[in-house]
Structures are given as C-alpha cells and as structure tokens.
Enzyme design. Structure first.
Site, mmCIF file in Angstrom:
data_model
loop_
_atom_site.group_PDB
_atom_site.id
_atom_site.type_symbol
_atom_site.label_atom_id
_atom_site.label_comp_id
_atom_site.label_asym_id
_atom_site.label_seq_id
_atom_site.Cartn_x
_atom_site.Cartn_y
_atom_site.Cartn_z
ATOM 1 N N HIS A 179 0.820 -1.205 0.000
ATOM 2 C CA HIS A 179 0.000 0.000 0.000
ATOM 3 C C HIS A 179 0.857 1.258 0.000
ATOM 4 O O HIS A 179 2.018 1.262 0.424
ATOM 5 C CB HIS A 179 -0.938 0.015 1.207
ATOM 6 C CG HIS A 179 -0.208 0.066 2.526
ATOM 7 N ND1 HIS A 179 0.316 1.234 3.040
ATOM 8 C CD2 HIS A 179 0.082 -0.908 3.419
ATOM 9 C CE1 HIS A 179 0.907 0.980 4.191
ATOM 10 N NE2 HIS A 179 0.782 -0.320 4.452
ATOM 11 N N GLU A 218 -2.218 -7.429 7.252
ATOM 12 C CA GLU A 218 -0.989 -7.195 7.996
ATOM 13 C C GLU A 218 -1.032 -7.976 9.310
ATOM 14 O O GLU A 218 -2.047 -8.590 9.658
ATOM 15 C CB GLU A 218 -0.830 -5.686 8.247
ATOM 16 C CG GLU A 218 0.447 -5.252 8.936
ATOM 17 C CD GLU A 218 1.714 -5.661 8.192
ATOM 18 O OE1 GLU A 218 2.010 -6.886 8.172
ATOM 19 O OE2 GLU A 218 2.421 -4.786 7.684
#
Length: 280
Positions: free
Chosen positions: A23, A135
């Site tokens: 990201h 994550e």
C-alpha cells in the site's frame, strides 16, 4: 534445476504471474517514523492514505498503464483495510466515475478522508477483498479493520463475499500475531492463489505480510535473487514474480499446448527409431 546453467524449466500452465504491491503511504507510517508508540494509538485506526500516498498511487497507476500491465491483469486481490483498498482501486481502477453508468464505482467520492473523485469499475478486472493477506493482526489499531458493511458503502464494486464476519473478529487488543504465524498465513494465501483460474493476478497488501511470506522462498536460488525476493517493500512498490506449482497442487490443464498431427504409426525421431530397430 540444471546443475550447469542454473536455469529451470516448467510447463507454463503450472505457473502464475503475481504483481505484488505494498500500500501507499498511510498516516500511521508518518506518525510511526516520528514516534513508534504512535502505532498503539487509536488516532490511526484503520489508517488512510496521506496526500503523498495518493501521489504514489497516481504514479503507479501511470506505470501499470504505460507498461501494459493494466490490460494483462485478470484479478486484483486486496487486504480489507482502508489503505490497501484505496491503493488497489487507485492503481488498478478506471478513470473518473460518471453518474448514470450502469456499474457501481470502485470507490465513492471522498472515501476514507480523501479528496478524491469517485473511481470507476468500468474496463477493470474484478476486485476481491481477502483476510488472509492482512498485515500482522492485533495490538496496533492501524491494522484493525472497519465493518464490512461500512466498507461496502465506500467501495461498492469490491467483492467482500469471501469475508465471513461483518466485524473484525481476527484483531485483538492484547496479542500481536507472531512473525511465524504471518508466514504460515502467507503460505495459505499462496496456496489459495492456485484455486483461482486467473493466471495474472495483482495483490495489494502490507509490508510485514509480504516480507514474512516471501522469506520462505528463494532458498534454492542465487543469494542475490533470494535478496531480491525477500527485501522489504517501499510504500506503493510493485514487484512482479512468477510462482510455480511443483507439487501438482493446481489442476488446470494446458490451454496452449497442441499435440500436432496424429500419425498412423509412432512417427518416432530417427535416433529413437534406430534404437528400436536394433532391439528388434
């Protein structure tokens, strides 16, 4: 692997090309660099992209179009957090969205504390949100997701059907997921990719997930290649890799192979025919 040249040969239908993307810069990245304790703050819950992060998205969007990747990618898989979905739709989505078009937008206008216009889902691959590529889970509020029902209003054209619970039941406030468990989850994700029919897939995910998943690969390669595979990703970095099914995990047959003419006999090459003649 050839012991002399170091090259390997695999049938193409047992390979997939994956374009791995971390990201773009999130507000938690900026705060965490100044003070690591910021990662524990709910001020950065489900962190959104910064203005610089959106510039990174625009740069990568241009790159995937200039290189032709945008026309080759058949599927986009994204972690179901705000920063990854903003990155995914910004990089691989269409141009501006217009009302009256019979297709929901990938992202509505000004979604997630952004000043961005709506992003179109026209002429784009399908987008799927999947929990396996999140994550590290736990403790850090920036890694806790919102409810799926809230995300669906912000990202109408993303498919959330693979996520079982509306609320985030994977994140816990007192226990941080271990590196070993992230790596195990990453391998489950890589194996899941083989259940997909698509051969060229983009994955938008997170630094920790990428690092610990990819560290399991490249042990049979030259050290420089191992390093290339496993080094940490920068914000909005894209790396294209090929994954190979060595264990018959995939079940798809080859679509480009062609058997050639079917002769009346075996139609053997001359050296093989000579060997058979001597035997007989």
């Amino acid at each position: 692997m050839d012991s002399i040249t170091g090259t390997s040969l695999y049938p193409s239908h047992r390979c997939k090309t994956i374009h791995l993307v971390r990201h773009a810069q999130g507000i938690h990245n900026v705060a965490g660099e100044k003070d690591y304790d910021a990662y524990n703050s709910y001020d950065y819950f489900d962190a959104h992209l910064t203005s610089l992060g959106w510039q990174q998205v625009d740069n990568l969007h241009k790159h995937v179009h200039v290189t032709g990747l945008s026309k080759r990618i058949e599927l986009v898989i994204t972690s179901p957090l705000l920063r990854t979905m903003q990155t995914a739709v910004g990089v691989f989505g269409g141009q501006g969205y217009a009302d009256g078009i019979d297709a929901p937008p990938l992202m509505v206008e000004k979604a997630g504390n952004s000043d961005r216009p709506a992003i179109s889902s026209l002429n784009c691959p399908p987008f799927i949100a999947f929990e396996l590529c999140r994550e590290h889970l736990g403790v850090h509020p920036c890694d806790k997701r919102r409810s799926i029902s809230e995300y669906q209003t912000l990202f109408p054209a993303i498919d959330f059907s693979l996520i079982e619970a509306d609320e985030d039941i994977l994140w816990t406030a007192d226990t941080r997921e271990t590196n070993e468990h992230v790596a195990k989850r990453g391998m489950e994700f890589m194996n899941w990719l083989w259940t997909r029919k698509e051969k060229e897939i983009a994955v938008v995910t997170h630094s920790g997930f990428l690092y610990h998943t990819l560290s399991a690969f490249g042990n049979d390669c030259h050290p420089s290649i191992k390093s290339e595979i496993c080094k940490h990703f920068a914000n909005c970095e894209l790396r294209s890799m090929v994954i190979v099914d060595r264990s018959m995990l995939g079940s798809d047959s080859a679509t480009t192979n062609f058997r050639g003419k079917i002769p009346s006999g075996l139609d053997l090459p001359s050296d093989v025919a000579a060997e058979k003649h001597l035997v007989n």
